[in-house]
Scaffold this active site. Structure first.
Site, PDB file in Angstrom:
ATOM      1  N   ASN A 163     -15.108  26.821   4.622  1.00  0.00           N
ATOM      2  CA  ASN A 163     -15.693  25.676   5.325  1.00  0.00           C
ATOM      3  C   ASN A 163     -16.060  26.142   6.732  1.00  0.00           C
ATOM      4  O   ASN A 163     -15.189  26.326   7.567  1.00  0.00           O
ATOM      5  CB  ASN A 163     -14.658  24.533   5.372  1.00  0.00           C
ATOM      6  CG  ASN A 163     -15.142  23.363   6.197  1.00  0.00           C
ATOM      7  OD1 ASN A 163     -16.313  23.282   6.567  1.00  0.00           O
ATOM      8  ND2 ASN A 163     -14.221  22.441   6.504  1.00  0.00           N
ATOM      9  N   LYS A 189     -17.669  24.598   9.025  1.00  0.00           N
ATOM     10  CA  LYS A 189     -17.672  23.528  10.051  1.00  0.00           C
ATOM     11  C   LYS A 189     -18.920  23.683  10.929  1.00  0.00           C
ATOM     12  O   LYS A 189     -19.958  24.069  10.425  1.00  0.00           O
ATOM     13  CB  LYS A 189     -16.362  23.584  10.851  1.00  0.00           C
ATOM     14  CG  LYS A 189     -15.138  23.596   9.928  1.00  0.00           C
ATOM     15  CD  LYS A 189     -13.842  23.399  10.640  1.00  0.00           C
ATOM     16  CE  LYS A 189     -12.714  23.415   9.620  1.00  0.00           C
ATOM     17  NZ  LYS A 189     -11.427  23.083  10.191  1.00  0.00           N
ATOM     18  N   HIS A 243     -13.473  15.368   4.542  1.00  0.00           N
ATOM     19  CA  HIS A 243     -12.673  16.284   5.357  1.00  0.00           C
ATOM     20  C   HIS A 243     -12.037  15.478   6.495  1.00  0.00           C
ATOM     21  O   HIS A 243     -12.644  14.547   7.024  1.00  0.00           O
ATOM     22  CB  HIS A 243     -13.562  17.404   5.912  1.00  0.00           C
ATOM     23  CG  HIS A 243     -12.771  18.481   6.577  1.00  0.00           C
ATOM     24  ND1 HIS A 243     -12.301  18.350   7.870  1.00  0.00           N
ATOM     25  CD2 HIS A 243     -12.324  19.671   6.130  1.00  0.00           C
ATOM     26  CE1 HIS A 243     -11.607  19.438   8.171  1.00  0.00           C
ATOM     27  NE2 HIS A 243     -11.603  20.253   7.133  1.00  0.00           N
ATOM     28  N   GLU A 254     -11.688  16.007   9.525  1.00  0.00           N
ATOM     29  CA  GLU A 254     -12.482  15.921  10.763  1.00  0.00           C
ATOM     30  C   GLU A 254     -13.565  14.861  10.629  1.00  0.00           C
ATOM     31  O   GLU A 254     -13.873  14.149  11.590  1.00  0.00           O
ATOM     32  CB  GLU A 254     -13.075  17.303  11.095  1.00  0.00           C
ATOM     33  CG  GLU A 254     -12.001  18.245  11.616  1.00  0.00           C
ATOM     34  CD  GLU A 254     -12.228  19.714  11.281  1.00  0.00           C
ATOM     35  OE1 GLU A 254     -13.358  20.106  10.936  1.00  0.00           O
ATOM     36  OE2 GLU A 254     -11.248  20.484  11.369  1.00  0.00           O
ATOM     37  N   GLU A 270      -5.246  19.127   2.310  1.00  0.00           N
ATOM     38  CA  GLU A 270      -5.208  19.780   3.619  1.00  0.00           C
ATOM     39  C   GLU A 270      -4.382  18.944   4.597  1.00  0.00           C
ATOM     40  O   GLU A 270      -4.893  17.961   5.154  1.00  0.00           O
ATOM     41  CB  GLU A 270      -6.623  19.923   4.177  1.00  0.00           C
ATOM     42  CG  GLU A 270      -7.555  20.736   3.323  1.00  0.00           C
ATOM     43  CD  GLU A 270      -8.735  21.270   4.134  1.00  0.00           C
ATOM     44  OE1 GLU A 270      -8.877  22.482   4.203  1.00  0.00           O
ATOM     45  OE2 GLU A 270      -9.471  20.465   4.716  1.00  0.00           O
ATOM     46  N   GLY A 278      -6.472  24.469  11.472  1.00  0.00           N
ATOM     47  CA  GLY A 278      -6.872  25.103  12.723  1.00  0.00           C
ATOM     48  C   GLY A 278      -5.739  25.281  13.723  1.00  0.00           C
ATOM     49  O   GLY A 278      -5.971  25.582  14.890  1.00  0.00           O
ATOM     50  N   SER A 315      -4.975  26.583   7.799  1.00  0.00           N
ATOM     51  CA  SER A 315      -4.522  27.881   8.322  1.00  0.00           C
ATOM     52  C   SER A 315      -4.257  28.922   7.234  1.00  0.00           C
ATOM     53  O   SER A 315      -3.325  29.708   7.339  1.00  0.00           O
ATOM     54  CB  SER A 315      -3.292  27.693   9.225  1.00  0.00           C
ATOM     55  OG  SER A 315      -3.639  26.914  10.360  1.00  0.00           O
TER      56      SER A 315
HETATM   57  P1  PGA Z   1      -8.521  26.235   8.904  1.00  0.00           P
HETATM   58  O1  PGA Z   1      -9.397  24.976   8.397  1.00  0.00           O
HETATM   59  O2  PGA Z   1      -8.477  27.221   7.763  1.00  0.00           O
HETATM   60  O3  PGA Z   1      -9.283  26.783  10.099  1.00  0.00           O
HETATM   61  O4  PGA Z   1      -7.175  25.726   9.260  1.00  0.00           O
HETATM   62  C1  PGA Z   1      -9.287  24.505   7.090  1.00  0.00           C
HETATM   63  C2  PGA Z   1     -10.225  23.346   6.889  1.00  0.00           C
HETATM   64  O5  PGA Z   1     -10.382  22.515   7.788  1.00  0.00           O
HETATM   65  O6  PGA Z   1     -10.850  23.215   5.807  1.00  0.00           O
END
Ligand code: PGA
Length: 252
Positions: free
Chosen positions: A9, A11, A96, A98, A168, A174, A213
């Site tokens: 992803n 983003k 997601h 976010e 997630e 992140g 992560s």
């Molecule tokens: P990350 O993000 O691997 O940077 O923690 C995962 C995601 O948001 O899909």
């Protein structure tokens, strides 16, 4: 047998030229993953979808990070499913955390988008997961259950099998604080039990990914768990060498 899936992803990262560089650099690793029976893909921003699609090997899944539930019309700033289909996109990430936090994406909205995608033969990757507060209060399962039941509401078994779920935990995204494989398996096994209740045996065909992560150094741990079918990876999916490390970890 559920095929393992690695989905990056991206983003709001990478300009079209940067995305093209990744696409041109990935053929060998994509070929390697496919030879090991693993599906691999990336989800670039809308403006990069076409260039990645045109420059990456056919075997790389190129997914969108969102879509609109309406076929067309007065929805300024939105992207329809038909637009994605026309440039060869068949997979879309939905819900997601976010987008839930910054763009008001609700479970009900995801459900509408999920139905619209399935009607067009597309693959939704439906994200769910709890906040740190919910996790610390021990309320992860009821929270995720609501997101799963709401997301799958009114979807028939034959369509449900096509959906990919991504669990997630928001506190792991992140932050560098990944969930332990035991925590991830506990919640993902629970999600499968709800799907089993809703769809019976079909639940065994629904892929459920872990995200939060995930790095080349820890992806293998998750893959040793029976219900975890792959990973949705943000930061560690951006660079080619790191992406290769993820594939190697997944292959084991
Ligand atoms: P990350 O993000 O691997 O940077 O923690 C995962 C995601 O948001 O899909």
């Amino acid at each position: 047998m559920r095929k393992k899936l690695l989905l990056g992803n991206w983003k709001m990262n990478k300009t079209p030229s940067e995305a093209k560089e990744f696409a041109l650099g990935c053929p060998k690793m994509v070929e390697y993953a496919i030879s090991k029976g693993i599906e691999v893909g990336v989800a670039p921003t809308f403006v990069c979808l076409q260039t990645v699609k045109e420059n990456a090997p056919k075997g790389l899944i190129v997914a969108a990070q969102n879509c609109n539930e309406h076929p067309s019309g007065a929805y300024t700033g939105e992207i329809s499913i038909a637009m994605l289909k026309e440039i060869g996109i068949d997979t879309v990430i939905l819900g997601h955390s976010e987008r839930r936090e910054y763009n008001g994406e609700t479970t009900e909205k995801c459900n509408e988008k999920m139905k619209a995608l399935l009607a067009e033969g597309m693959v939704p990757v439906y994200c769910c997961g709890e906040s740190l507060e919910t996790f610390e209060a021990g309320k992860t399962k009821p929270w995720v259950e609501e997101q799963i039941r709401g997301g799958f509401a009114g979807i028939e078994a034959k369509d449900a099998a096509k959906i990919v779920v991504a669990y997630e935990p928001i506190w792991a995204i992140g932050t560098g604080k990944s969930a332990t494989k035991e925590i991830a398996e506990d919640t993902i096994g629970f999600i499968r039990s709800i799907l089993r209740e809703l769809y019976g045996e079909v639940a065994e065909d629904i892929r459920i990914l872990y995200g939060g992560s995930v790095k080349p150094g820890n992806i293998a741990e998750y893959m040793s768990e029976p219900d975890i079918d792959g990973a949705l990876v943000g930061g560690a999916s951006l660079a080619l060498d790191s992406y290769q490390g993820l594939i190697e970890g997944l292959v084991g």
